[in-house]
Design an enzyme around this catalytic site. Structure first.
Site, PDB file in Angstrom:
ATOM      1  N   GLU B  29       0.545  -0.927   0.048  1.00  0.00           N
ATOM      2  CA  GLU B  29       0.126   0.307   0.061  1.00  0.00           C
ATOM      3  C   GLU B  29       0.288   1.308   0.018  1.00  0.00           C
ATOM      4  O   GLU B  29       2.022   1.741   0.710  1.00  0.00           O
ATOM      5  CB  GLU B  29      -0.584   0.389   1.632  1.00  0.00           C
ATOM      6  CG  GLU B  29      -2.226  -1.425   1.166  1.00  0.00           C
ATOM      7  CD  GLU B  29      -2.358  -1.672   2.378  1.00  0.00           C
ATOM      8  OE1 GLU B  29      -2.428  -0.938   3.252  1.00  0.00           O
ATOM      9  OE2 GLU B  29      -3.074  -2.369   2.511  1.00  0.00           O
ATOM     10  N   LEU B  58      -5.840  -1.935  -1.271  1.00  0.00           N
ATOM     11  CA  LEU B  58      -5.769  -2.092   0.668  1.00  0.00           C
ATOM     12  C   LEU B  58      -6.715  -3.607   0.684  1.00  0.00           C
ATOM     13  O   LEU B  58      -7.425  -3.365   1.429  1.00  0.00           O
ATOM     14  CB  LEU B  58      -6.966  -1.234   1.493  1.00  0.00           C
ATOM     15  CG  LEU B  58      -5.991  -0.762   2.430  1.00  0.00           C
ATOM     16  CD1 LEU B  58      -6.805   1.434   2.857  1.00  0.00           C
ATOM     17  CD2 LEU B  58      -6.449  -2.012   3.644  1.00  0.00           C
ATOM     18  N   GLU B  60      -4.127  -6.674   3.053  1.00  0.00           N
ATOM     19  CA  GLU B  60      -3.213  -7.286   3.511  1.00  0.00           C
ATOM     20  C   GLU B  60      -2.999  -9.054   3.000  1.00  0.00           C
ATOM     21  O   GLU B  60      -2.456  -9.067   2.763  1.00  0.00           O
ATOM     22  CB  GLU B  60      -3.097  -7.334   4.631  1.00  0.00           C
ATOM     23  CG  GLU B  60      -2.818  -5.808   5.182  1.00  0.00           C
ATOM     24  CD  GLU B  60      -3.389  -4.355   5.140  1.00  0.00           C
ATOM     25  OE1 GLU B  60      -4.402  -5.488   4.911  1.00  0.00           O
ATOM     26  OE2 GLU B  60      -3.413  -3.466   5.316  1.00  0.00           O
ATOM     27  N   GLN B  82       2.118  -1.958   5.189  1.00  0.00           N
ATOM     28  CA  GLN B  82       2.709  -0.796   6.122  1.00  0.00           C
ATOM     29  C   GLN B  82       2.352  -0.368   7.806  1.00  0.00           C
ATOM     30  O   GLN B  82       3.238   0.484   7.724  1.00  0.00           O
ATOM     31  CB  GLN B  82       1.356   0.365   5.455  1.00  0.00           C
ATOM     32  CG  GLN B  82       1.621   1.950   5.901  1.00  0.00           C
ATOM     33  CD  GLN B  82       0.558   2.365   4.672  1.00  0.00           C
ATOM     34  OE1 GLN B  82      -0.742   2.291   5.812  1.00  0.00           O
ATOM     35  NE2 GLN B  82       0.565   3.097   3.870  1.00  0.00           N
ATOM     36  N   PHE B  83       2.135  -1.162   8.654  1.00  0.00           N
ATOM     37  CA  PHE B  83       2.525  -0.660  10.088  1.00  0.00           C
ATOM     38  C   PHE B  83       2.107  -2.924  10.374  1.00  0.00           C
ATOM     39  O   PHE B  83       1.442  -3.349  10.034  1.00  0.00           O
ATOM     40  CB  PHE B  83       1.289  -0.716  10.556  1.00  0.00           C
ATOM     41  CG  PHE B  83       1.789   0.771  10.345  1.00  0.00           C
ATOM     42  CD1 PHE B  83       2.810   1.538  11.531  1.00  0.00           C
ATOM     43  CD2 PHE B  83       1.065   2.279   9.883  1.00  0.00           C
ATOM     44  CE1 PHE B  83       3.506   2.576  11.332  1.00  0.00           C
ATOM     45  CE2 PHE B  83       2.067   3.392   9.823  1.00  0.00           C
ATOM     46  CZ  PHE B  83       2.567   3.489   9.973  1.00  0.00           C
ATOM     47  N   PRO B  89      -5.001  -9.802   8.984  1.00  0.00           N
ATOM     48  CA  PRO B  89      -5.456  -9.517   8.157  1.00  0.00           C
ATOM     49  C   PRO B  89      -4.683 -10.839   7.234  1.00  0.00           C
ATOM     50  O   PRO B  89      -5.875 -11.900   6.477  1.00  0.00           O
ATOM     51  CB  PRO B  89      -5.796  -8.637   7.243  1.00  0.00           C
ATOM     52  CG  PRO B  89      -5.742  -8.143   7.896  1.00  0.00           C
ATOM     53  CD  PRO B  89      -4.704  -8.027   8.808  1.00  0.00           C
ATOM     54  N   HIS B 129      -0.451   0.886  15.990  1.00  0.00           N
ATOM     55  CA  HIS B 129       0.822   0.940  15.172  1.00  0.00           C
ATOM     56  C   HIS B 129       1.989   1.090  15.611  1.00  0.00           C
ATOM     57  O   HIS B 129       2.956   0.921  15.143  1.00  0.00           O
ATOM     58  CB  HIS B 129       0.422   2.701  14.486  1.00  0.00           C
ATOM     59  CG  HIS B 129      -0.118   3.285  13.379  1.00  0.00           C
ATOM     60  ND1 HIS B 129      -1.798   2.889  13.750  1.00  0.00           N
ATOM     61  CD2 HIS B 129      -0.431   3.429  12.144  1.00  0.00           C
ATOM     62  CE1 HIS B 129      -2.493   3.361  12.722  1.00  0.00           C
ATOM     63  NE2 HIS B 129      -1.644   3.470  11.737  1.00  0.00           N
TER      64      HIS B 129
HETATM   65  C1  LIG Z   1      -6.225  -2.818   7.778  1.00  0.00           C
HETATM   66  C2  LIG Z   1      -5.367  -2.201   7.762  1.00  0.00           C
HETATM   67  N1  LIG Z   1      -4.226  -1.877   6.372  1.00  0.00           N
HETATM   68  C3  LIG Z   1      -3.563  -0.671   6.148  1.00  0.00           C
HETATM   69  C4  LIG Z   1      -3.952   0.604   7.356  1.00  0.00           C
HETATM   70  C5  LIG Z   1      -3.653   1.835   7.145  1.00  0.00           C
HETATM   71  N2  LIG Z   1      -4.320   2.675   6.291  1.00  0.00           N
HETATM   72  C6  LIG Z   1      -4.943   3.423   7.195  1.00  0.00           C
HETATM   73  S1  LIG Z   1      -5.929   4.528   6.930  1.00  0.00           S
HETATM   74  C7  LIG Z   1      -5.400   3.724   5.060  1.00  0.00           C
HETATM   75  C8  LIG Z   1      -6.098   4.534   3.536  1.00  0.00           C
HETATM   76  C9  LIG Z   1      -7.308   4.157   4.059  1.00  0.00           C
HETATM   77  O1  LIG Z   1      -8.418   4.736   3.359  1.00  0.00           O
HETATM   78  P1  LIG Z   1      -9.983   4.815   2.650  1.00  0.00           P
HETATM   79  O2  LIG Z   1     -10.158   3.487   3.090  1.00  0.00           O
HETATM   80  O3  LIG Z   1     -10.543   5.683   1.297  1.00  0.00           O
HETATM   81  O4  LIG Z   1     -10.800   6.064   4.244  1.00  0.00           O
HETATM   82  P2  LIG Z   1      -9.847   7.809   4.172  1.00  0.00           P
HETATM   83  O5  LIG Z   1      -8.406   7.784   3.905  1.00  0.00           O
HETATM   84  O6  LIG Z   1      -9.771   8.094   2.741  1.00  0.00           O
HETATM   85  O7  LIG Z   1     -11.084   8.459   5.319  1.00  0.00           O
HETATM   86  C10 LIG Z   1      -4.603   2.737   5.204  1.00  0.00           C
HETATM   87  C11 LIG Z   1      -3.993   2.727   4.321  1.00  0.00           C
HETATM   88  C12 LIG Z   1      -4.734  -0.065   8.084  1.00  0.00           C
HETATM   89  N3  LIG Z   1      -5.373   1.332   8.739  1.00  0.00           N
HETATM   90  N4  LIG Z   1      -5.854  -1.081   8.226  1.00  0.00           N
END
Ligand SMILES: Cc1ncc(C[n+]2csc(CCOP(=O)(O)OP(=O)(O)O)c2C)c(N)n1
Ligand SMILES: Cc1ncc(C[n+]2csc(CCOP(=O)(O)OP(=O)(O)O)c2C)c(N)n1
Ligand SMILES: [Mg+2]
Ligand SMILES: [Mg+2]
Lengths: 368, 325, 325, 368
Positions: B29, B58, B60, B82-83, B89, B129
């Protein structure tokens, strides 16, 4: 874009590449008077004010973050209608299940701004809400919250209660397996739940087009055999109307609905993010013209319910209020050390009590 | 030689690996256009094109699972999570397939793949995180689990991981991504996986740690040194399989053992180290082998996370008790 | 009182729990119409209707996640995972939410829920049907992890688990589902979670085990008894949090300690027990605390799985070494 | 049922509740001559024989299981066309990624029956295939294999190779998050992969209708923006034709396809299962009339390529062959103890070598 089945209101929308549900256009002009929800005019003003409060609290948080007083913060600017509209379309006992970018909805559903700020200030009490507020804490692991929403909704029907659950997720979140599993469960169990995708066009740096080959996110409902609809997420009236319809449908036992709120994140992903790395300023400028506050304000002024002067004062007033709230947060002082240990289980087990007591002795300088 | 911090070293090393071997592909990601939320992959898409460095949706489980497929079909994927808190998952893929493909097929199919992720706390981040996965991953037969504590080691270990024919989980202590810089040679070198490193030799007690905590332990050792206690400090570097030889040799010399880690204490990695010290050096022990670890709680949010971490003074206090037992 | 085996006891106990408390709902794959692949839920849908006992689609993350939601909204869900090897897709829910909701909300929201699953090997099944999760689950703060070794205990522990206000993972040793029958009282009783049980008292060494292995250990203890070695055998019953008191008291008495478990050795549950024995009874130890465990491999398919298990003779050999050290 | 986009061949199919792609009807009569794939007639005989072999090997395994000589076995009877058709539509270098119920496909793609029997006999060598056979081992954790398929397909395109990957899953498997994630990845990366859902109407005891509210499983492709189609899974010609089209589409760089093979599991889920607990005999009887072997046999006889007498002999011959193969499996003896330890890593690490050596000493009676 294909919509599998459409909720009544919007029978005309959702054709491939076609229009989405919009009631009020970008200039605040009502284009579909027959679809305007029958709310008292002051109610629209109230909802507008809720959006202004959201904007002001958001801006204040960013400002405080830049001053080094707030930690990482995820801004909402541009998405207020997609948050306040649905929140307002819910009944008192309905449940709200957040993702993590729904400030407008949280405030409207009764979470105090102070609690929200506590959260972004890095304090677990930011997930402790006033009694009776049926909102879950933020769910950071993307997608996971939708199962909770479906479970809450299933419990309502198992218990024979009429409450509906409204759950949020982002465009990025629609790629998770959890999103699909949850929609499928909701369909199979006919759960009284409404899923709202805030499609703000980005998942951090990844644009919507790279997230899925699907033409719309609403069409993901087809996989679960439930209705889906694309709504102009910057149109408060449309978001209110679509959610209202979906919520009442669910309450009548007609099952779940997926609403794609087509919107835009005007700010950064979080304060750690620099969006210029992955998108053009011109794109942002285009979307500023579709600002949900701007068009609602135009509508209210046009209706003689509001003025530019009142508006400027309101934003300032909310900003001052937000600052005041944040000062209270700062003044709170350190949480208790006991808090670290006492909520892992209902009763602290022996090994944890020992760790706690040993640490307290260390802090008191009794161990060296 | 260039002065580099940990994150720039990771970036440099991925660049080297992609340059050397066309089969190396890097994805996850925000890894492509943006170059990673920590900038670990910055510039790689520009240099190697979006077939070899790219953003994924998105998901994992899909990230790890497609890496399995790619490894089966002749590539050497390096996937980023990413973290570490978002790898859960993908646990089904990691446990059920990544770790097992070689054994399942009696050696016929194997997975030369690396899963990289920022690991541990200390960066004042949101919930999820700051997770420590040492035990979860260490307990899975078939995986190698590696974590560097310095830029120099990071380059050697990451290159070794990418060249390895077994799957490697590469845990990057995000707390020290930018904490300090070190001379890192331009030319390529590997550090063998499965080998711990004595980072300070000493005669009074043996302390094992890894990742960001190595630096706190070294500080604590310095405090003790000033008091006349001479600790031997070992950087585990590979969490699994553990280099028992280096540890047991040290314990046989010092007669005292402590392990310091960030993960929660119960069923934590320290338990394994204590057990193997019992198995291999019981009769040499002059004091109870001791673990200093995270509390058995979820790592707290930033306002209270400092309570969770062991700093040099708390570590020194614990080591002193072991030395003076 | 009725003679019941383990699986019929589980079925009886679920029936009792549903009868007592309308908030108890039971669901999972094949749980409703079919009554479960092991027949643990047979008859419950007929008796309580398909709102309280039902089949779900095939999605473990959803099964656990909806249970979270139900628990938040006033129910007491008891979810079944068909085999422990299929719970990995739900690890994200278990680690990130099930275990954390109470702490996250500072005690405001909590999850009275149970996740039941057949556990461990010995049933000559396909791959992934024989997994031991002790360590994975034991290492997660906020969970209680329970496993019975007899029908009698199963009833008392399962009722206690369902009545508990914290989430409980209930691991059912499938190997002994139908291995033997025992008198199980009709009337309801609970056995407190977090309490181990001395199943054979003895003075020469302490042996801790749980689940199906308790029976092998008892056989081994009998072999030793005949040789004049008097082992004390403790059934852990709750894997987490561990009842240290009972164990340490025993070790202080016997001076010798062994733990016997099915899960892989490295980073396994035995390591935790050895560590806590070191912490709490080091000075009493007359021999190295020892673990007898699964090899550090994936549990083999049926043709070779017998190699993986410790039988009474192998256990006795190991215990003898501890006793005679 | 809604199909998002259709592969060329089947433009007329997939209307809501409407027909699925069928070329040959239940009686072996060709209903859509224009769609009959242009294969030599002997080829149809060969494919028929492959189905008979599958049936015979399946029946033999069941019989051996009942005798206590085979362990748990998952039968394929009724699903042979959905397995042999796609396998035959692939090119030599294409990859096959199984779920766990595709005997016909495995045999056709070159896995020796002995290897298959070894697997169900509980031996890891059942996942060790002859050099050059591009088939993955069975994936027991439902849904996980689809990611591998997408990864293999992505690797083919990254390397500029033209191989296509065909992956299997069941109707139950479509409810997993992995299924949806994999389809979505395949869409985004335009991966040359064909997903085949063997919809045999049950996931153990759970009927298709309780698995999802979607009217078809093919429509789950809509969520990923890729084409999906429902095919009569008991029609060998249709399965061949649809897969061929999808595979060639993928090879031309036109991306992934989802094929729902509408079929039925005539037997039990596995030998541990008793289907009378959850379904009516009458339903099974209905489906027996649609047996894929029966209709293909009728076709071949009608074409003068085959006779009843030849047919009876063939089944007997294959049965005898299967028994002979199983005897070899039984004669194999115990696998080596070293095998338990030597494949966990490329090189056995010290701690594992020690466990191995200690155990060998124990077996040799050197430890007591
Ligand atoms: C399972 C998971 N993978 C990665 C992340 C890291 N992360 C936090 S926000 C984000 C993007 C989220 O995008 P979206 O669903 O479009 O929501 P937005 O931030 O645009 O509100 C990511 C990859 C996470 N929180 N949870
Ligand atoms: C993740 C996972 N959960 C549960 C199981 C247990 N299980 C094995 S087969 C099966 C049903 C599969 O149904 P379907 O996908 O329709 O395939 P079919 O058996 O009909 O071929 C289940 C639940 C599993 N193997 N994997
Ligand atoms: Mg977004
Ligand atoms: Mg099926």
């Amino acid at each position: 874009m294909l919509i599998h089945e459409r909720i009544e209101l919007i029978r005309d929308y959702g054709a491939p590449g076609g229009p989405m549900l919009q009631i009020m256009d970008e200039h605040g002009a009502v284009r579909r008077p027959e679809l305007v929800p029958s709310l008292a005019e002051e109610k629209w003003l109230e909802l507008y004010k809720a959006m202004v409060l959201t904007r002001a609290a958001d801006d204040k948080a960013l400002q405080l973050q830049r001053q080094g007083r707030m930690l990482t913060y995820a801004p909402n600017t541009g998405q207020e209608a997609a948050q306040v509209g649905p929140a307002a379309a819910m009944e008192k006992n309905d449940w709200l299940v957040p993702a993590f970018r729904e400030l407008g909805a949280w405030l409207y559903r009764g979470i105090p701004l102070k609690t929200v700020y506590l959260y972004w200030y890095g304090n677990e009490y930011g997930s402790h809400f006033p009694e009776g507020v049926r909102v879950l804490p933020i769910a950071v692991p993307i997608g996971t919250q939708l199962h909770h929403a479906v479970g809450i909704a299933m419990a309502s029907s198992i218990k024979g209660e009429k409450d509906v659950t409204v759950a949020y997720i982002g465009d990025g979140g629609t790629s998770t397996g959890d999103f699909n599993e949850a929609l499928n469960f909701a369909g199979v169990f006919n759960a009284p739940v409404v899923f709202i995708v805030q499609n703000n066009q980005y998942a951090i740096s990844v644009p919507r087009k790279k997230q899925t080959k699907a033409e719309s996110l609403a069409q993901k409902a087809v996989a679960a055999g439930i209705p889906g609809i694309v709504v102009d997420g910057n149109d408060l009236m449309a978001m209110y109307a679509a959610t209202k319809e979906a919520v009442e449908r669910a309450r009548r036992g007609e099952g779940p609905t997926l609403i794609e709120a087509y919107t835009y994140r005007l700010g950064a992903h979080t304060t750690s993010d620099d969006p210029t790395k992955y998108r053009e300023d011109s794109e942002v400028e285009q979307w500023k013209l579709r600002d949900p506050l701007r068009r609602m304000k135009a509508y209210l002024i046009d209706q003689g319910l509001w003025s530019d002067e009142q508006d400027a004062g309101l934003y300032e007033q909310y900003g001052a209020y937000a600052l005041e709230v944040f000062r209270q947060v700062e003044a709170e002082g350190e949480p208790k050390v006991a808090d670290l240990f006492q909520y892992t289980y209902k009763e602290m087990p022996a090994h944890l009590r020992e760790q706690y007591e040993e640490y307290v002795r260390y802090l008191e300088g009794k161990v060296e | 030689m260039a002065l580099m911090n940990l994150i720039t070293t990771i970036n440099h090393t991925l660049d080297r690996a992609m340059d050397q071997d066309d089969r190396v592909v890097v994805f996850g990601e925000d890894v492509g256009v943006e170059g990673g939320v920590f900038r670990a992959t910055v510039g790689l898409q520009e240099k190697y094109g979006d077939k070899r460095c790219f953003d994924t949706p998105l998901a994992e489980s899909a990230i790890v699972g497609t890496a399995v497929g790619m490894a089966l079909n002749g590539l050497r994927p390096v996937a980023e999570i990413q973290f570490s808190g978002f790898v859960y998952p993908a646990f089904n893929q990691i446990i059920s397939h990544v770790a097992r493909m070689r054994n399942r097929t009696r050696g016929q199919r194997y997975l030369p793949m690396v899963i990289r992720m920022p690991h541990g706390g200390g960066i004042k981040a949101l919930e999820h995180h700051s997770e420590s996965l040492d035990t979860f991953l260490g307990h899975i037969p078939g995986l190698k689990v590696v974590t560097p504590s310095t830029p120099y080691d990071a380059k050697g270990l990451l290159l070794a991981a990418i060249q390895d024919d077994d799957p490697v989980i590469f845990l990057e202590p995000s707390k020290i991504y930018r904490a300090f810089r070190q001379e890192v040679p331009e030319e390529d070198y590997t550090i063998p996986l499965g080998k711990a490193k004595v980072v300070k030799s000493g005669s009074d007690l043996t302390v094992v740690s890894w990742g960001a905590y190595v630096h706190e332990v070294l500080k604590a050792a310095q405090i003790l040194q000033d008091e006349g206690i001479d600790a031997e400090v070992i950087d585990l570097r590979t969490i699994s399989p553990i280099d028992r030889e280096t540890i047991l040799e040290s314990v046989k010399k010092t007669g005292r053992f402590a392990v310091v880690h960030e993960a929660a204490k119960s069923f934590g990695p320290g338990a394994e180290l204590i057990a193997l010290v019992n198995e291999g050096a019981f009769l040499y022990l002059e004091a109870p082998p001791t673990r200093m670890a995270g509390f058995d709680i979820t790592i707290p949010l930033p306002r209270e996370e400092h309570h969770y971490f062991l700093d040099a003074s708390r570590i020194a206090a614990g080591l002193r008790r072991v030395a003076q037992f």
